[in-house]
Design an enzyme around this catalytic site. Structure first.
Site, mmCIF file in Angstrom:
data_model
loop_
_atom_site.group_PDB
_atom_site.id
_atom_site.type_symbol
_atom_site.label_atom_id
_atom_site.label_comp_id
_atom_site.label_asym_id
_atom_site.label_seq_id
_atom_site.Cartn_x
_atom_site.Cartn_y
_atom_site.Cartn_z
ATOM 1 N N LYS A 5 0.832 -1.217 0.000
ATOM 2 C CA LYS A 5 0.000 0.000 0.000
ATOM 3 C C LYS A 5 0.860 1.258 0.000
ATOM 4 O O LYS A 5 0.455 2.281 -0.557
ATOM 5 C CB LYS A 5 -0.989 -0.018 1.172
ATOM 6 C CG LYS A 5 -2.080 -1.076 0.963
ATOM 7 C CD LYS A 5 -3.442 -0.690 1.495
ATOM 8 C CE LYS A 5 -4.494 -1.637 0.935
ATOM 9 N NZ LYS A 5 -5.765 -1.636 1.634
ATOM 10 N N LYS A 13 -3.782 -9.392 -6.573
ATOM 11 C CA LYS A 13 -5.116 -9.795 -6.100
ATOM 12 C C LYS A 13 -6.167 -8.788 -6.577
ATOM 13 O O LYS A 13 -5.852 -7.608 -6.798
ATOM 14 C CB LYS A 13 -5.130 -9.955 -4.588
ATOM 15 C CG LYS A 13 -5.214 -8.686 -3.804
ATOM 16 C CD LYS A 13 -5.701 -8.944 -2.370
ATOM 17 C CE LYS A 13 -5.957 -7.599 -1.695
ATOM 18 N NZ LYS A 13 -6.995 -7.561 -0.741
ATOM 19 N N LYS A 52 -10.895 -3.797 -4.446
ATOM 20 C CA LYS A 52 -11.983 -2.852 -4.726
ATOM 21 C C LYS A 52 -11.445 -1.454 -5.008
ATOM 22 O O LYS A 52 -12.145 -0.642 -5.608
ATOM 23 C CB LYS A 52 -13.007 -2.854 -3.587
ATOM 24 C CG LYS A 52 -12.482 -2.484 -2.226
ATOM 25 C CD LYS A 52 -13.633 -2.395 -1.237
ATOM 26 C CE LYS A 52 -13.634 -3.474 -0.193
ATOM 27 N NZ LYS A 52 -12.479 -3.497 0.704
HETATM 28 N N1 AQP Z 1 -8.938 -10.777 -4.051
HETATM 29 C C1 AQP Z 1 -9.367 -11.357 -2.936
HETATM 30 N N2 AQP Z 1 -9.537 -12.691 -2.875
HETATM 31 C C2 AQP Z 1 -9.990 -13.300 -1.748
HETATM 32 N N3 AQP Z 1 -10.306 -12.624 -0.613
HETATM 33 C C3 AQP Z 1 -10.162 -11.279 -0.624
HETATM 34 N N4 AQP Z 1 -10.391 -10.330 0.295
HETATM 35 C C4 AQP Z 1 -10.082 -9.110 -0.225
HETATM 36 N N5 AQP Z 1 -9.656 -9.236 -1.494
HETATM 37 C C5 AQP Z 1 -9.685 -10.574 -1.776
HETATM 38 C C6 AQP Z 1 -10.895 -10.594 1.642
HETATM 39 O O1 AQP Z 1 -12.048 -9.785 1.830
HETATM 40 C C7 AQP Z 1 -12.138 -9.426 3.221
HETATM 41 C C8 AQP Z 1 -12.416 -7.963 3.352
HETATM 42 O O2 AQP Z 1 -11.306 -7.244 2.812
HETATM 43 P P1 AQP Z 1 -11.064 -5.734 3.233
HETATM 44 O O3 AQP Z 1 -12.164 -4.910 2.742
HETATM 45 O O4 AQP Z 1 -10.863 -5.669 4.692
HETATM 46 O O5 AQP Z 1 -9.710 -5.267 2.642
HETATM 47 P P2 AQP Z 1 -8.708 -5.787 1.610
HETATM 48 O O6 AQP Z 1 -8.236 -7.164 1.934
HETATM 49 O O7 AQP Z 1 -7.620 -4.773 1.500
HETATM 50 O O8 AQP Z 1 -9.621 -5.830 0.307
HETATM 51 P P3 AQP Z 1 -9.515 -5.002 -0.966
HETATM 52 O O9 AQP Z 1 -10.717 -5.329 -1.798
HETATM 53 O O10 AQP Z 1 -8.193 -5.215 -1.615
HETATM 54 O O11 AQP Z 1 -9.654 -3.515 -0.457
HETATM 55 P P4 AQP Z 1 -8.746 -2.268 -0.738
HETATM 56 O O12 AQP Z 1 -8.661 -2.201 -2.249
HETATM 57 O O13 AQP Z 1 -9.443 -1.113 -0.143
HETATM 58 O O14 AQP Z 1 -7.414 -2.546 -0.130
HETATM 59 C C9 AQP Z 1 -10.826 -9.860 3.870
HETATM 60 O O15 AQP Z 1 -11.045 -11.051 4.596
HETATM 61 C C10 AQP Z 1 -9.923 -10.111 2.706
HETATM 62 O O16 AQP Z 1 -8.966 -11.105 2.998
#
Ligand code: AQP
Length: 333
Positions: free
Chosen positions: A117, A199, A202
């Site tokens: 990040k 990965k 969002k």
């Molecule tokens: N690509 C993924 N595959 C499987 N699991 C995923 N998770 C996130 N992306 C994937 C799981 O979703 C849960 C919630 O995630 P989060 O919102 O706490 O944050 P994150 O992991 O940082 O997800 P994002 O979508 O990548 O958000 P941003 O873009 O804001 O950083 C967690 O259990 C995560 O493991």
């Protein structure tokens, strides 16, 4: 079963964008399944975490309610689980400070999410981004959680939460339960449709990289049709050499319930065009009930407000108990 005999489950999702297929397959789908009679689940919209990346205040406020509506639409039952918004329970921020004073800079600097990040947001490498895993440890430990269902990207954060809990217990006496991570066998890491080495996220600035749970069927079809594959012509599950195709196959198995062998056999002799179209169709069909339910729930603002205030009250009751214990142990009360 008596409340105190139940296993406690805790997980969260950041309202940092439109939740994706990755969030759904890696987390939300399993959250619903974990709501059994022998478990008490706490599910939170982690808006304090979302602040680690610059957010538009009005969007962040709106997305908290929308994310609660989405969790309800995904099958989180407020009669069985405690569904709440993190900032509505002030104990999260308070425990965070105590735990920060019991966490080392060295261990935080090894976190890969911080490195990723920081690279993505080089203009805003703030202290919150660095201490994010401590806030997450607090979320887990406040509810004396046994089990934390997450995608594979959060594995390192579960490990540091365990380390912090064990260190605190050793220093101050038994205070926290030591949590276990729960990572699904399949779908734990859904990859970007445009760059299958990353990965699906969002907050990806390229909207073709992710499928949002609320994307229209025509948009979902278009995104899958544009998905990056490879220059071969055969369909096989080989994440190392065929990451794009393997990602599509994994998504397909998550939505159809087929095993990987069955899925590969199903596509035997077919081309990438058929694979992309069939994966898109399976995803569209699987998301349709969630999308319909979401729209219904979101239109009932009073119901949503009630769910959030009841959830905050129930979560606070447990959080208060743990924080009081922590304050006594460290000499703040
Ligand atoms: N690509 C993924 N595959 C499987 N699991 C995923 N998770 C996130 N992306 C994937 C799981 O979703 C849960 C919630 O995630 P989060 O919102 O706490 O944050 P994150 O992991 O940082 O997800 P994002 O979508 O990548 O958000 P941003 O873009 O804001 O950083 C967690 O259990 C995560 O493991």
């Amino acid at each position: 079963m008596a409340e105190q005999e139940k296993k406690t489950v805790l997980s969260g999702i950041q309202p940092s964008g439109s939740p994706t297929l990755g969030n759904y397959v890696g987390a939300l789908k399993n959250w619903k399944l974990l709501q059994t009679d022998d478990r008490l689940c706490y599910y939170c919209v982690a808006n304090l975490h979302a602040l680690t990346v610059r957010q538009d205040p009005a969007d962040l406020r709106r997305r908290a309610g929308e994310t609660v509506a989405l969790l309800l639409a995904c099958g989180i039952d407020p009669e069985k689980s405690v569904l709440f918004v993190q900032s509505h329970v002030h104990e999260h921020a308070e425990l965070n400070w105590v735990l920060c004073c019991n966490t080392y800079m060295g261990e935080l600097s090894r976190m890969t999410q911080f490195k990723d990040k920081s690279a993505k947001h080089a203009d805003n490498i703030n202290a919150g981004l660095f201490t994010y895993p401590v806030l997450m440890a607090g979320d887990i430990l406040l509810y004396q959680s046994d089990l934390v269902p997450v995608g594979a990207d959060q594995k390192q954060h579960i490990e540091i939460a365990r380390d912090i809990a064990i260190r605190f217990n050793n220093a101050y006496g038994e205070t926290f339960k030591i949590p276990e991570g729960f990572i699904p066998q399949f779908g734990a890491r859904v990859m970007s449709l445009q760059d299958p080495s990353m990965k699906m996220s969002k907050s990806d600035p390229n909207p073709n990289g992710f499928v949002a749970i609320m994307d229209d069927p025509s948009v979902i079809m278009k995104k899958f049709k544009r998905a990056v594959t490879d220059s071969d012509t055969f369909i096989a599950f080989d994440p190392e050499n065929k990451p794009g195709v393997s990602n599509l196959l994994s998504i397909y198995t998550s939505f159809t319930g087929l095993t990987m062998d069955e899925a590969v056999k199903h596509f035997d002799g077919l081309g990438y065009g058929s694979l992309k179209a069939e994966v898109a169709e399976a995803v569209i069909a699987g998301l349709e009930p969630v999308q319909n339910e979401y729209k219904k729930i979101l239109s009932d603002k009073a119901y949503l407000e009630k769910i959030m205030s009841d959830g905050a009250e129930k979560a606070s009751a447990q959080a208060r108990k743990t924080l009081r214990k922590v304050y006594r142990k460290v000499g703040l009360a």
